[in-house]
Design an enzyme around this catalytic site. Structure first.
Site, mmCIF file in Angstrom:
data_model
loop_
_atom_site.group_PDB
_atom_site.id
_atom_site.type_symbol
_atom_site.label_atom_id
_atom_site.label_comp_id
_atom_site.label_asym_id
_atom_site.label_seq_id
_atom_site.Cartn_x
_atom_site.Cartn_y
_atom_site.Cartn_z
ATOM 1 N N CYS A 1 0.840 -1.201 0.000
ATOM 2 C CA CYS A 1 0.000 0.000 0.000
ATOM 3 C C CYS A 1 0.876 1.252 0.000
ATOM 4 O O CYS A 1 1.615 1.485 -0.952
ATOM 5 C CB CYS A 1 -0.977 -0.049 1.174
ATOM 6 S SG CYS A 1 -2.326 1.137 1.009
ATOM 7 N N GLU B 1 -2.234 -9.022 3.345
ATOM 8 C CA GLU B 1 -2.472 -9.482 4.721
ATOM 9 C C GLU B 1 -3.946 -9.447 5.095
ATOM 10 O O GLU B 1 -4.352 -9.998 6.105
ATOM 11 C CB GLU B 1 -1.643 -8.638 5.704
ATOM 12 C CG GLU B 1 -2.179 -7.242 6.024
ATOM 13 C CD GLU B 1 -1.909 -6.181 4.958
ATOM 14 O OE1 GLU B 1 -1.482 -6.532 3.842
ATOM 15 O OE2 GLU B 1 -2.139 -4.989 5.245
ATOM 16 N N HIS C 1 -3.836 -5.097 -0.154
ATOM 17 C CA HIS C 1 -3.400 -5.596 1.152
ATOM 18 C C HIS C 1 -3.420 -7.125 1.167
ATOM 19 O O HIS C 1 -4.449 -7.718 1.462
ATOM 20 C CB HIS C 1 -4.313 -5.056 2.256
ATOM 21 C CG HIS C 1 -4.086 -3.609 2.508
ATOM 22 N ND1 HIS C 1 -3.144 -3.153 3.400
ATOM 23 C CD2 HIS C 1 -4.638 -2.506 1.956
ATOM 24 C CE1 HIS C 1 -3.134 -1.836 3.412
ATOM 25 N NE2 HIS C 1 -4.035 -1.413 2.535
#
Lengths: 252, 205
Positions: free
Chosen positions: B82, B189, B187
């Site tokens: 990001c 994650e 993202h």
């Protein structure tokens, strides 16, 4: 193409999850961790976790609980309730929130939204607006979990928070909350038309058709829902299958 | 043991990145200290927030020189996530005009809506379409949905630095890659199974 999101909402009060009707008559619906694990396993699009007693009790967010939740949660997580200071936002992001919802402070101390946007970026500043329909057909924004009238209408507040730098609006109809009688589509449409940031529709979902209306007629970018998932057999996955059949882009 | 330095520069969601790296078999350490960065096998630069503040924080901690020594000097595998990807650019315009790390040529500018009801920020799940083969996406189908949340994007003049694009506002660069330097706008994650696959692929470099 960007997908419309279906977002389960978890309301936290006195150590557990609750769900009420019109911001009242709260009843317990189980443990937070259990719910988080289930939604994480089912790979829902995004989760909203709101600590609804923090502001009324004059306390900050429960950072420890959010930390525990975030440890089990590999899905995008929005956290709200009791967010009053920029430090609260920093700590919530640090323990694992991706976005922070600001409700009462968005009205009482709107500079907080500007500060959050400038420091952490607009994308993590969600303005949470709770609105009630008045007898004359107009709408009014309420704060403190729907208990304090502000004298302001939601379209004006939405435009103000957008200018301040909010990245999304979580728009909840207090009248429809927990009733499962459908979103207030007019409210959603009025606000969606007034701003160019995404609007998350909240309050009133009782079936998948309600979600389709909020998206198609209301122009919502996402639909949040609680009772429908807690008290019925309906699920986020089935909701998305239904929405896809209605021609709406969702992630399956 | 795969020692993974998660760079701490005061910008956001370190917790979720750290947990994801653990789940994917790495040994993460959240740090901005030279002695820990110098022994890391992998470096991850996460981050949410504004470009200008991000770069200021990096410079104040002396991390620009440290990271350049490790990543450019020694070739340690690097993943920016990001804001962490955007900071690789030559320059950013969020907050104020600010020089970035300059490892990937390009500028970071605000997204411009390209149609009716296209809203900014770009928030939610959107397709990541591979423009070039990259080990980062090994075993992942092109067009997989990943989770995005951003208002600014990286514009790359050199198409060879781009490894994936996403259909929004005329096409967002959603991943860059050159040698050991990788970056993703989305993202991983927070993108569940195939998000973790990206992290596993990175940790296999």
């Amino acid at each position: 193409m960007l997908k419309v999101r279906v977002m389960p909402t978890l309301l936290f009060k006195d150590f557990g999850l609750v769900k009420g009707v019109r911001f009242d008559s709260w009843r317990p619906i189980g443990s937070v961790m259990q719910a988080i694990k289930v939604y994480n396993m089912r790979e829902v699009d995004e989760l909203v976790f709101l600590d609804i007693s923090a502001t009324s009790e004059g306390r900050p967010p429960d950072f420890e609980t959010v930390d525990e939740i975030a440890d089990e949660c590999f899905i995008p997580l929005t956290v709200g309730g009791g967010v009053r200071r920029i430090d609260d936002v920093g700590r919530l992001l640090q323990v694992g929130a991706d976005k922070v919802a600001i409700n009462t402070a968005a009205i009482q101390a709107p500079d907080l939204i500007r500060l959050v946007a400038d420091t952490y970026g607009s994308q993590c500043a969600i303005a949470s607006i709770d609105a009630k329909k008045l007898p004359n057909g107009q709408y009014e924004v309420f704060t403190h979990s729907g208990t304090q009238a502000t004298g302001k209408d939601p379209v004006t507040v939405a435009r103000e928070v957008e200018v301040l730098g909010a990245g999304e609006i979580l728009l909840t109809s207090i009248d429809r909350d927990g009733t499962m009688t459908g979103y207030d589509v007019k409210l959603i449409r009025d606000v969606s038309d007034a701003v160019s940031i995404p609007v998350i529709a909240s309050g009133g979902a009782g079936n998948y058709e309600h979600m389709a209306s909020a998206i198609i007629q209301g122009k919502a970018s996402a639909v949040a829902a609680a009772s429908i998932f807690h008290f019925t057999q309906q699920t986020p996955l089935e909701a998305k299958r239904f929405l896809r059949e209605r021609g709406i882009n969702v992630r399956l | 043991m795969k020692k993974v330095a998660i760079v701490d520069y005061g910008m956001g969601n370190l917790g979720s990145v750290t947990r994801a790296v653990e789940e994917c078999g790495g040994s993460p350490v959240i740090t901005n200290k030279a002695h820990e960065l110098e022994v890391a096998n992998y470096i991850v630069l996460p981050g949410v927030g504004a470009f200008a503040i991000g770069m200021r924080n990096i410079r104040e901690r002396g991390l620009d020189e440290l990271l350049t020594a490790q990543v450019i000097g020694k070739g340690i595998p690097f993943l920016g996530i990001c804001l962490g990807m955007q900071l690789l650019a030559t320059k950013g315009w969020e907050g104020e005009e600010t020089d970035g790390l300059g490892w990937i040529e390009g500028e970071v500018k605000r997204l411009q809506p390209d149609g009716h009801n296209v809203r900014i920020p770009h928030v939610g799940w959107n397709e990541v379409i591979f423009t070039r083969a990259s080990p980062l996406f090994s075993g992942i189908p092109s067009g997989t949905d990943y989770y995005f949340v951003h208002s600014y994007h990286l514009l790359c003049p050199n198409e060879r630095d781009v490894i994936a694009r996403t259909p929004y506002c005329g096409g967002v660069v959603s991943a860059v890659g050159r040698d050991n330097i990788l970056g993703v706008q989305f993202h991983p994650e927070k993108s569940q199974r195939l998000g973790f696959q990206v992290i596993r692929n990175f940790l296999a470099l």
